[in-house]
Design a protein around this motif. Structure first.
Motif, PDB file in Angstrom:
ATOM      1  N   GLY A 161       0.819  -1.219   0.000  1.00 18.57           N
ATOM      2  CA  GLY A 161       0.000   0.000   0.000  1.00 18.57           C
ATOM      3  C   GLY A 161       0.845   1.258   0.000  1.00 18.57           C
ATOM      4  N   GLY A 162       0.332   2.287   0.649  1.00 20.80           N
ATOM      5  CA  GLY A 162       1.093   3.522   0.798  1.00 20.80           C
ATOM      6  C   GLY A 162       1.307   4.292  -0.484  1.00 20.80           C
ATOM      7  N   GLY A 163       0.444   4.104  -1.473  1.00 23.04           N
ATOM      8  CA  GLY A 163       0.591   4.840  -2.724  1.00 23.04           C
ATOM      9  C   GLY A 163       1.851   4.480  -3.490  1.00 23.04           C
ATOM     10  N   LYS A 164       2.334   3.266  -3.304  1.00 19.92           N
ATOM     11  CA  LYS A 164       3.572   2.856  -3.979  1.00 19.92           C
ATOM     12  C   LYS A 164       3.308   2.285  -5.377  1.00 19.92           C
TER      13      LYS A 164
ATOM     14  N   GLU B 139      -5.999   3.586  -2.479  1.00 15.24           N
ATOM     15  CA  GLU B 139      -5.192   4.811  -2.477  1.00 15.24           C
ATOM     16  C   GLU B 139      -3.967   4.732  -3.387  1.00 15.24           C
ATOM     17  N   PRO B 140      -4.166   4.525  -4.687  1.00 14.49           N
ATOM     18  CA  PRO B 140      -3.027   4.549  -5.613  1.00 14.49           C
ATOM     19  C   PRO B 140      -2.428   5.951  -5.694  1.00 14.49           C
ATOM     20  N   PHE B 141      -1.178   6.040  -6.122  1.00 17.79           N
ATOM     21  CA  PHE B 141      -0.559   7.363  -6.275  1.00 17.79           C
ATOM     22  C   PHE B 141      -1.353   8.185  -7.280  1.00 17.79           C
ATOM     23  N   PHE B 142      -1.736   7.567  -8.396  1.00 16.52           N
ATOM     24  CA  PHE B 142      -2.585   8.253  -9.375  1.00 16.52           C
ATOM     25  C   PHE B 142      -3.252   7.238 -10.282  1.00 16.52           C
ATOM     26  N   VAL B 143      -4.342   7.680 -10.903  1.00 17.01           N
ATOM     27  CA  VAL B 143      -5.007   6.924 -11.962  1.00 17.01           C
ATOM     28  C   VAL B 143      -4.929   7.778 -13.221  1.00 17.01           C
ATOM     29  N   GLU B 144      -4.320   7.222 -14.238  1.00 16.84           N
ATOM     30  CA  GLU B 144      -4.038   7.978 -15.456  1.00 16.84           C
ATOM     31  C   GLU B 144      -5.035   7.639 -16.569  1.00 16.84           C
TER      32      GLU B 144
END
Length: 413
Positions: A211-214, A239-244
């Protein structure tokens, strides 16, 4: 005037000597002109993509300094180069505006890509002439290094994606980027099935990296609105870092509908060009990160302007990967920009080894790219290891109309 003249002469002269370049006095610097522009293709790289072209541009000056840039197609480089011969290479913004506006029609993204390659080479010339790295010309360093995220991870010997993701994070990179399931090969793409599979795949990757947005995911614009919403909603708790690129982005207004429905960090921009492509999405807070990159934006100056817009609207910068020299240039631009969140994509999770560049064309350690203190972009080009395509030594004979205001600024004709 005499004091200013002396200081400029001393600065340029001593800088050139220290850098090993020909001595340039103030008089010569003020008269230095662009004399030749050469274009080379990258051996072994044959992707027919204008927005990921890896051609190498050399701009030669009457002062003996040569700058290098990356990008553009043959036709676009030739057309732009024919408007640059005889120009002062230090007037970077002026040249950019002339090429951008001088053809009457606003440039498309393919021309911007070529313009970005040429403008990159102008910054390299200026840095070499003054014996400073480009990031110093852009305001100086604002961070010690730029974090990186990986799309794939070549160094891993793992046979499954979960272990590759773990290996990537353990190597020091900030995040591991995945794509949706399906969409490769000739099999028809089942939207419903692959929406479910993509959610399950994301859960496995999240668990693998702790996890942790990694990790992050690029949906590649493959899905329509219902599936995009379904996937993004399911990923909120991970909680992903981003969704593109959850959906296609030709019409930015569609994000006015999508954004209120979603809480995951959204990013778009790898297919975009100059600031007019992305500024509305930033101003209306439709995205959390911008993926615009070099040379696609039209150059280093334009990229810096976009980072200022991003800072104003609390948007991070995570540029898409295009080529090795562009990656080096991105370290200079992000390394001298405001402390907004910033990351650089590395395809394969590490810099490529390029036979026509010096081994240390970028400074990479423990998953991070460090600022290169060498003059210019810090990249040395060996033209003997690339394929020569064309050379431009004269201006176009076509009478392109240029309109100047009384103060000398370029305006649309």
């Amino acid at each position: 005037m005499q004091r200013r003249h002396f200081l400029k002469s001393a600065m340029l002269g001593s800088a050139a000597v220290l850098a090993g370049f020909p001595l340039i006095k103030a008089e010569a610097a003020s008269k230095m002109k662009i004399t030749k522009i050469r274009y080379y293709s990258a051996p072994g790289y044959n992707k027919p993509l204008f927005n990921q072209a890896r051609g190498i541009v050399e701009i030669e000056t009457s002062g003996g300094i040569i700058g290098i840039g990356e990008g553009g197609s043959r036709d676009m480089i030739e057309q732009c180069a024919q408007m640059m011969i005889g120009e002062d290479p230090f007037r970077i913004e002026h040249i950019w505006q002339t090429l951008y506006r001088g053809m009457f029609y606003p440039p498309g993204r393919e021309k911007l890509h070529a313009l970005g390659a040429l403008e990159m080479a102008l910054w390299d010339i200026k840095g070499k002439a003054l014996n400073v790295p480009v990031y110093d010309l852009l305001g100086g360093a604002t961070r010690d290094y730029v974090e990186c995220y990986a799309t794939g991870f070549r160094a891993s010997k793992a046979k499954d994606e979960e272990q590759r993701a773990r290996d990537c994070i353990e190597a020091g990179l900030r995040a591991y980027r995945i794509g949706p399931t399906g969409g490769n090969g000739d099999a028809p793409f089942d939207f419903y099935e692959n929406a479910k599979k993509t959610i399950e795949f994301s859960k496995r990757i999240d668990a693998a990296v702790g996890g942790g947005g990694k990790w992050a995911i690029d949906l590649h614009t493959r899905f329509d609105t219902p599936e995009a919403i379904k996937i993004c909603t399911a990923l909120e708790e991970l909680e992903p870092f981003f969704v593109e690129d959850p959906i296609r982005s030709e019409n930015p207004d569609v994000f006015k509908t999508l954004r209120p429905m979603l809480k995951v960090p959204l990013t778009v921009g790898e297919q975009f060009g100059d600031r007019w492509d992305i500024n509305t999405m930033m101003e209306q807070h439709l995205i959390d990160y911008s993926r615009v990159t070099l040379p696609n934006t039209g150059g280093i100056t334009e990229f810096k302007k976009i980072t200022s817009i991003a800072e104003t609207h609390y948007v991070g910068m995570i540029p898409h990967f295009t080529g090795p020299l562009s990656t080096a240039a991105l370290v200079h631009t992000l390394g001298s920009s405001s402390p907004i969140r910033a990351m650089i994509e590395l395809a394969g999770g590490e810099p490529e080894k390029i036979p026509y560049f010096n081994d240390d064309y970028v400074l990479f350690k423990n998953g991070k790219l460090y600022l290169n203190p060498a003059p210019g972009l810090g990249v040395k080009f060996n033209p003997k290891k690339a394929d020569f395509v064309l050379e431009v030594t004269a201006n176009t004979k076509f009478p392109h109309p240029i309109l100047h205001s009384p103060d000398g600024a370029v305006h649309n004709w």
